[in-house]
Design an enzyme around this catalytic site. Structure first.
Site, short mmCIF file in Angstrom:
data_model
loop_
_atom_site.label_atom_id
_atom_site.label_comp_id
_atom_site.label_asym_id
_atom_site.label_seq_id
_atom_site.Cartn_x
_atom_site.Cartn_y
_atom_site.Cartn_z
N GLU A 72 0.81 -1.22 0.00
CA GLU A 72 0.00 0.00 0.00
C GLU A 72 0.85 1.28 0.00
O GLU A 72 0.46 2.28 -0.59
CB GLU A 72 -1.01 0.03 1.14
CG GLU A 72 -0.44 0.03 2.54
CD GLU A 72 -1.55 0.18 3.60
OE1 GLU A 72 -2.16 1.25 3.66
OE2 GLU A 72 -1.78 -0.78 4.37
N SER A 101 -0.14 6.52 8.72
CA SER A 101 1.22 6.09 8.38
C SER A 101 2.05 7.30 8.00
O SER A 101 1.57 8.17 7.27
CB SER A 101 1.21 5.13 7.18
OG SER A 101 0.83 3.85 7.59
N1 LIG Z 1 -17.71 8.84 3.43
C1 LIG Z 1 -16.85 8.46 4.39
N2 LIG Z 1 -17.12 7.38 5.15
C2 LIG Z 1 -16.29 6.99 6.14
N3 LIG Z 1 -15.16 7.64 6.45
C3 LIG Z 1 -14.82 8.73 5.73
C4 LIG Z 1 -15.65 9.18 4.66
N4 LIG Z 1 -15.06 10.27 4.10
C5 LIG Z 1 -13.94 10.50 4.78
N5 LIG Z 1 -13.78 9.58 5.77
C6 LIG Z 1 -12.62 9.57 6.70
O1 LIG Z 1 -11.58 8.91 6.02
C7 LIG Z 1 -11.04 7.87 6.82
C8 LIG Z 1 -10.57 6.75 5.93
O2 LIG Z 1 -9.58 7.26 5.07
P1 LIG Z 1 -8.87 6.41 3.95
O3 LIG Z 1 -9.85 5.95 2.96
O4 LIG Z 1 -7.73 7.24 3.46
O5 LIG Z 1 -8.29 5.22 4.81
P2 LIG Z 1 -8.46 3.64 4.75
O6 LIG Z 1 -7.73 3.17 3.55
O7 LIG Z 1 -9.88 3.26 4.91
O8 LIG Z 1 -7.67 3.23 6.08
P3 LIG Z 1 -6.30 2.46 6.30
O9 LIG Z 1 -5.34 2.99 5.24
O10 LIG Z 1 -5.87 2.83 7.67
O11 LIG Z 1 -6.63 1.03 6.08
C9 LIG Z 1 -12.15 7.50 7.77
O12 LIG Z 1 -11.64 6.94 8.97
C10 LIG Z 1 -12.83 8.83 8.01
O13 LIG Z 1 -12.16 9.57 9.01
C1 LIG Z 2 -2.32 -0.52 9.41
C2 LIG Z 2 -2.34 0.57 8.36
C3 LIG Z 2 -0.97 0.63 7.67
C4 LIG Z 2 -3.39 0.14 7.31
O1 LIG Z 2 -3.45 1.06 6.26
C5 LIG Z 2 -2.73 1.94 8.94
O2 LIG Z 2 -4.00 1.89 9.45
C6 LIG Z 2 -1.76 2.45 9.98
O3 LIG Z 2 -0.69 2.89 9.66
N1 LIG Z 2 -2.14 2.43 11.30
C7 LIG Z 2 -1.32 2.94 12.37
C8 LIG Z 2 -0.51 1.82 13.01
C9 LIG Z 2 0.56 2.36 13.94
O4 LIG Z 2 1.67 2.66 13.47
O5 LIG Z 2 0.28 2.53 15.12
#
Ligand SMILES: Nc1ncnc2c1ncn2[C@@H]1O[C@H](COP(=O)(O)OP(=O)(O)OP(=O)(O)O)[C@@H](O)[C@H]1O
Ligand SMILES: CC(C)(CO)[C@@H](O)C(=O)NCCC(=O)O
Length: 403
Positions: free
Chosen positions: A172, A226
């Site tokens: 990712e 991250s």
């Molecule tokens: N329509 C939506 N529904 C839910 N969350 C949203 C929305 N729009 C913005 N957000 C925000 O965006 C965040 C998710 O962001 P993003 O899509 O970049 O991460 P992700 O890929 O789901 O998470 P990760 O990379 O940690 O697995 C949510 O936690 C929330 O704060």
């Molecule tokens: C686990 C991921 C990389 C998934 O995208 C992200 O949600 C993240 O970086 N979380 C924080 C984890 C930490 O460093 O405490």
């Protein structure tokens, strides 16, 4: 794959472009070389997608070529149907959305000119997505989807079982950087900063020239956060992270205010006052703590007033939403600043869907980075905030796959 003579076919079009390019003795556009189609290798079959399946949101990017749908065959009919369905609608089922304002036209990918479309849906609705993929015939055409994010691992079996699609999995953070570089190159107004972030009458988004980006700190605020130190297009290291991210903001906001969506949480926060919830330096000192340069208006203790029953009875849902937003954002800003200092980086680029429709958080980050670094660090933002990983996958073509 056998050479093709069908005029509408992708292989025919690319071969023709290569031939013309040889005749004119001109190189193909840079993107062709960079984006996974090496000389002699076949491009992936249409349609071209890239997916980032995150902890909260799944992001799907779709490349719509300008001139490919000629001739008649079941394959071309399905391609046309998919294209029509994706590009004529801006919402899909109950929870899928296309971010039309982010659409990128006239992009060159693997020798073809086309449009990139940006679609998102909650990862919790993955089952519906897979049903839709079946209904629209995608499963008949797409054998492998380039995917990243934790969900590329978690849902791999479901893709295989439900729609007979394989996932070509990419890291990712690598996908994120690839996508970011590509989008920045193709979108002249991608990068910006906030000027006068604390003064609503003067505050403005200002375009930033990010053509010489390295080195910089990249802070991806998704469900979690991250933090990457990026030295060049190929040198990038995850230097820190925090679990207090966008997911925390949304989760706490739902608990504290009874709201149900991110949009609702942000709109409540816009009308709230965090000083009704937080304990400020002046609540403790009566003014500034001058000796260490802590102004009276600085939050000394997030949610620090909420131990008082009386105060609790007076706060509104809006105040609680605002305080949650300020708490999470300031904490991320503070960690980002320490990382930037530790790695001697002046530019800090904030991305991730937490920043979607969220100028309050962006302005707070802009102010915090500037104030606490005495003006030596700059907070930068990118328009396609949450889509870089998915675009990175669209560009990769079955090299560097994680098996
Ligand atoms: N329509 C939506 N529904 C839910 N969350 C949203 C929305 N729009 C913005 N957000 C925000 O965006 C965040 C998710 O962001 P993003 O899509 O970049 O991460 P992700 O890929 O789901 O998470 P990760 O990379 O940690 O697995 C949510 O936690 C929330 O704060
Ligand atoms: C686990 C991921 C990389 C998934 O995208 C992200 O949600 C993240 O970086 N979380 C924080 C984890 C930490 O460093 O405490």
């Amino acid at each position: 794959m056998a050479p093709h003579s069908c005029k509408g076919c992708l292989h025919y079009i690319i071969a023709k472009r290569k031939k013309m390019s040889e005749l004119e003795n001109k190189p193909l556009p840079m993107e062709v070389e960079q984006n996974g189609l090496q000389n002699g290798s076949d491009p992936p079959s249409m349609p071209w997608f890239g997916m980032d399946i995150g902890g909260t949101l799944s992001k799907l990017v779709y490349f719509e070529p300008k001139d490919i749908m000629q001739g008649e065959s079941e394959e071309i009919d399905i391609l046309k149907n998919i294209r029509k369905y994706l590009t004529k609608n801006s919402s899909y089922g109950k929870s899928g959305h296309r971010d039309t304002h982010l659409q990128m036209d006239n992009v060159v990918l693997r020798g073809l000119v086309g449009t990139i479309h940006f679609i998102r849906f909650p990862t919790s609705a993955m089952k519906n997505f897979l049903n839709l993929a079946n209904q629209k015939g995608m499963a008949k055409l797409v054998t492998t989807v380039s995917a990243t994010g934790g969900g590329a691992f978690k849902f791999e079996e479901d893709f295989k079982r439900e729609v007979n699609m394989k996932l070509a999995k990419y890291d990712e953070l690598e996908a994120l950087l690839k996508g970011l570089i590509f989008i920045d190159k193709n979108s002249p107004t991608e990068c910006y900063y906030w000027s006068n972030p604390t003064d609503d009458t003067k505050c403005a988004k200002v375009n930033y020239d990010f053509s010489k980006p390295y080195p910089f700190l990249l802070v991806n605020i998704g469900s979690g956060v991250s933090i990457l130190s990026v030295k060049s297009a190929t040198e990038c290291k995850r230097v820190s992270g925090t679990s207090l991210g966008g997911g925390t903001f949304l989760g706490l906001c739902c608990l504290l205010t009874g709201c149900n969506t991110f949009e609702e949480a942000i709109s409540l926060a816009a009308d709230g006052d965090h000083t009704h919830v937080d304990k400020l330096v002046k609540d403790i000192y009566g003014g500034d703590y001058a000796k260490f340069g802590l102004p009276g208006d600085l939050v000394a203790s997030s949610f620090g007033q909420m131990n008082s029953r009386d105060r609790r009875s007076k706060v509104s849902r809006q105040d609680l939403a605002r305080a949650t937003l300020v708490t999470i954002t300031n904490n991320i800003g503070s960690i980002a600043r320490m990382c930037a200092m530790q790695h001697s980086l002046e530019r800090v680029v904030f991305i991730g869907n937490f920043l979607r429709v969220n100028p309050i958080a962006m302005k707070l980050l802009a102010y915090a980075m500037d104030y606490w670094s005495n003006g030596s660090m700059k907070a930068l933002f990118l328009e396609h905030e949450g889509y870089f990983g998915a675009v990175g996958c669209l560009l990769q073509y079955h090299d560097n796959i994680i098996r």
